[in-house]
Design a protein around this motif. Sequence first.
Motif, short mmCIF file in Angstrom:
data_model
loop_
_atom_site.label_atom_id
_atom_site.label_comp_id
_atom_site.label_asym_id
_atom_site.label_seq_id
_atom_site.Cartn_x
_atom_site.Cartn_y
_atom_site.Cartn_z
N SER A 56 -74.28 -19.78 17.44
CA SER A 56 -74.01 -20.77 16.38
C SER A 56 -72.98 -20.25 15.40
N ILE A 57 -73.09 -18.96 15.04
CA ILE A 57 -72.10 -18.38 14.12
C ILE A 57 -70.71 -18.45 14.75
N VAL A 58 -70.64 -18.09 16.05
CA VAL A 58 -69.35 -18.14 16.74
C VAL A 58 -68.78 -19.55 16.70
N GLN A 59 -69.64 -20.57 16.96
CA GLN A 59 -69.15 -21.95 16.96
C GLN A 59 -68.71 -22.37 15.56
N PHE A 60 -69.45 -21.90 14.55
CA PHE A 60 -69.15 -22.26 13.17
C PHE A 60 -67.77 -21.73 12.77
N VAL A 61 -67.46 -20.50 13.22
CA VAL A 61 -66.16 -19.92 12.90
C VAL A 61 -65.07 -20.56 13.75
N LEU A 62 -65.42 -20.82 15.02
CA LEU A 62 -64.42 -21.31 15.96
C LEU A 62 -64.09 -22.79 15.74
N GLY A 63 -65.08 -23.57 15.26
CA GLY A 63 -64.92 -25.01 15.11
C GLY A 63 -63.65 -25.42 14.38
N PRO A 64 -63.43 -24.92 13.15
CA PRO A 64 -62.21 -25.29 12.41
C PRO A 64 -60.93 -24.92 13.16
N ILE A 65 -60.90 -23.73 13.76
CA ILE A 65 -59.73 -23.30 14.52
C ILE A 65 -59.45 -24.29 15.65
N PHE A 66 -60.55 -24.67 16.29
CA PHE A 66 -60.50 -25.60 17.41
C PHE A 66 -59.90 -26.94 16.97
N PHE A 67 -60.36 -27.45 15.83
CA PHE A 67 -59.86 -28.74 15.33
C PHE A 67 -58.37 -28.66 14.99
N ILE A 68 -57.92 -27.48 14.51
CA ILE A 68 -56.50 -27.32 14.17
C ILE A 68 -55.65 -27.25 15.43
N PHE A 69 -56.09 -26.40 16.38
CA PHE A 69 -55.31 -26.21 17.62
C PHE A 69 -55.14 -27.51 18.39
N TYR A 70 -56.18 -28.35 18.41
CA TYR A 70 -56.14 -29.57 19.23
C TYR A 70 -55.84 -30.82 18.41
N ASN A 71 -55.46 -30.64 17.14
CA ASN A 71 -55.13 -31.78 16.27
C ASN A 71 -56.19 -32.87 16.30
#
Lengths: 233, 235
Positions: A116-131
């Motif tokens: 969950s921590i990994v997803q929490f950190v990764l989520g915003p990056i993910f939204f930026i990379f994939y617009n």
Amino acid sequence: MESAQNSISWTGLVWSHLRKDLQIEWRSREAINSMLFFALLVVVLFSMAFDPTADTSREIAGGVLCVATLFASVSSLNQAWAREIRHQVLDALRMTPSDGAALFLAKVLANFLYVSIVQFVLGPIFFIFYNLHPLGNAWLLLLVIPFGTWALVANGTFFAALSIRSRNRELLLPLILFPIFLPALLAMVLSVKTILTGDNSDPNLLWIKLLGGYDIIFTTVSLILFDTILEAE
Amino acid sequence: MKKLLFAVAALVVLALMGWGFYQAIYVAPTEATMGDVQRIFYYHVPNAMLSYLFFVINFVASLFFLVWRRGHPGRAQAADAWALAGAEVGVVYCSVVLITGPLWGRPVWGIWWTWDARLTTTLVLWLIYVSYLLTRRFASGAQMQTLAAVLSVFGAIDMPINYLANRLWRTQHPAPVFGGGPDSGIKDPHMLAAFGWNVLAWAMWGLLVLGIRVYVERRQQAIDTVAALEALAGD
């Protein structure tokens, strides 16, 4: 003192196992760091392999997020039990009067927290990379992602404990886990896709209910059978 | 005596398979809309039904193994042989289903494969039992048998999902022919006969192979036990 130890409750057992795991992770940060970097690499690899536009990225983003989490957690789930094999910790745990289900649940909770921590950190990056910006009910993601993660971690922890006893331990886990996790992956990907694209193809939230049912059934069976795995000679 | 018994059984099975083929290809009438392609149904559906049978044999034998493994090691070994044979024959039958399905789908649907609930869960079922067989290769001894038996329980959970898939969801896969509602069932007696003969023939063939496989595995277990005892005596 003797009686105090005998009367320790089941939740107390889970808590002491969990505290031990969290303490080790807090000091080493092995699992979270390696998972985070691995998942980041998968997200970057996929975005380069497909070069998605905004519309197609909404279609595939759910799948990429799930698969990135899946690959990342497989790499760390093996370590969760391999750590117990070193210095015969697992043998010591088997000799304690506590039952295996408590140990299993604590491991699942710890791994659930890491992923969950990994997803929490990764989520915003993910939204930026994939617009991305979700067109459906974004708050439903707060339901779908924990459900899917639980399905992954509960099964993954169980089958990691199973495959750690075999000869090719690192290889066996994905071979068993992926087929069994497939229904949950399908439900997770389809519900995330519905939320991101807002296409309203699942008005009754059937896939989310299915995911919840999957979690209940597989967690129950794992809790019942974990002692058998632990005692397998 | 055993060889004679086996030869007779094999001849009966061969005759039944031949008779089933004759019924399905020459006797049963051609279906009105699909034409001759529909005859694949006489192989696809019996194999699907029987793959459940063999996976259930695997599941029940695995449960018996788990119950007996402490108190009755001898019986547990026999149960394990049945579990292994059930999974192997089941995977073969499930493979036949997965091969004959697309052969029918291509002319009728225009596509080989679609990811609907029935097809996906069947593929998952096949994958789970292949991973069961792989697990048995990756570990050894009594430990492997216990781990495999546990994995079999998880495989069995997928079976009801697979069975209910085209009853719960609207799938591209045709609705169930049997037990699907008041309108289901085969109306033409010749078609029903062709279907029935093929179920019987494939069931006999599968059970024969299952029996042989159990026999071979029991022999292997006996050889392994002797080898283990000799190794112990040599120390």
